[in-house]
Design an enzyme around this catalytic site. Sequence first.
Site, short mmCIF file in Angstrom:
data_model
loop_
_atom_site.label_atom_id
_atom_site.label_comp_id
_atom_site.label_asym_id
_atom_site.label_seq_id
_atom_site.Cartn_x
_atom_site.Cartn_y
_atom_site.Cartn_z
N PHE A 276 0.80 -1.23 0.00
CA PHE A 276 0.00 0.00 0.00
C PHE A 276 0.83 1.28 0.00
CE2 PHE A 276 -0.26 2.61 3.86
CZ PHE A 276 0.59 1.92 4.71
N LYS A 277 2.12 1.16 0.33
CA LYS A 277 2.94 2.36 0.38
C LYS A 277 3.03 3.05 -0.98
CE LYS A 277 5.20 1.45 4.67
NZ LYS A 277 4.65 0.10 4.99
#
Length: 476
Positions: free
Chosen positions: A119-120
């Site tokens: 998700f980064k």
Amino acid sequence: MNYVSTRGQSAPKQFLDILLGGLMEDGGLAMPERYPSFTPQELEALRGKSYPDLAFAVLSRFADDIPAADLKLLIDRTYRAEVYCNARDKARAVDITPLTTLEPDLHLLELSNGPTLAFKDMAMQLLGNLFEYALERTGQSLNILGATSGDTGSAAEYAMRGKRGVRVFMLSPAGKMSPFQRAQMYSLQDENIFNIAVRGMFDDAQDVVKAVSNDLEFKRKYAIGTVNSINWARVSAQVVYYFKAYFAVTAKSGEEVSFAVPSGNFGNICAGHIARMLGLPIRKLVLATNENDVLDEFFRTGVYRPRGTAETHETSSPSMDISKASNFERFVFDLHGRDAEALRKLWAEVDAGGAFDLSATPYFKQIAAYGFVSGSSSHADRLATIRATAERYGITIDPHTADALKVAAAHREAGIPMVVLETALPAKFEETILEALGKAPERPSGYDGIEALPQRVEEMDPDAGQIKAFIAAHVD
Ligand SMILES: *Cc1c(COP(=O)(O)O)cnc(C)c1O
């Protein structure tokens, strides 16, 4: 929009002023002076909007010193289906963060469809474009120095590759990351990306970064910067997908939705807190930890006791293996009615290696009013959850998402949608999936055999002098 420090002793700044920096001058974290709230009518007008349009609606309130047309261009360039292309259902990649519905009121929010499968990428890809934009305006350049045990470093490298004015020097512990993670980072051939494998552990790499950053003259001369999770632009970009998910699971404004978030540094769930402060009807923010339960302990007992590195467990959800939660100060600031003096007192304890206890204060009772609840999971819980999810729904989830799904189960309420944030694809954590399911997870197309690609990495001792010499040689 003015940004103030949680410690109250820095002059207010604008979005572009804090974009490239880390901590404020007084050691605090940047916070918007006040939350730009959305009325129910304004929220309803956002229903059905595309991800880039939602991102513009949210971020234009925070980054009001960037001309609207420029911001729109940067956002449109970032949130494209070609970039976030690893969706389960390829037809839904245009949603950027599509939902996988497990049960009528239980959903996974797919946040890991970007280039590094975690998700980064959601915020980091925007940061890459924002950095390039800000540096071009002032004619500056920036040398990002960081240490990574996996997800952050690769997300930063994929966001900054090929960006004008930016170089990345990323330290990683030699031989400690998975072969897949190594291949992801070290196979990048971009001239502005430098991988340095440090002979030692993650903490040794982290210590070198600190030592280099503490050399203020070197730091200034070589324009050393960071992209760590306290960066306000990253946090604010993460607010957007809470809005996207909210509209995806509700029919009209006012309906409440709960979110479950696998948490480490409190960045992702801090964005959920901010979304709620902006007026999004979020009922519960379910904070999930693994065995490193410093945050779960706080939300249950009111005691915040950062652990020493010796007390930090290596787990099968490694991106949540933290000893203290760097973004947590932002929530405690709000919880204390933005009393910077109270914050300074609490963090004087924390920064000296101590703890604080709010259990006997009125603040402890107020936590519930912010929607926070919490829980933790063990390795056995993760394996059981990965198995049950495969059996019940025919879907493979990664160990971090499993932490959140396990904790979410204890906080579901009839008629309230629960959205579990999926923070990585299982392909990143083959070993644990093998242990749980007896077979390796599928890899998205384009990732087969990446371990065999040529790698570009320099191996070095964890020695600040050597790293400085390397940086100097590649910048000059
Ligand atoms: C970074 C990360 C987390 C933790 O997120 P925070 O914002 O640090 O709380 C959870 N899962 C994965 C896969 C991550 O990479």
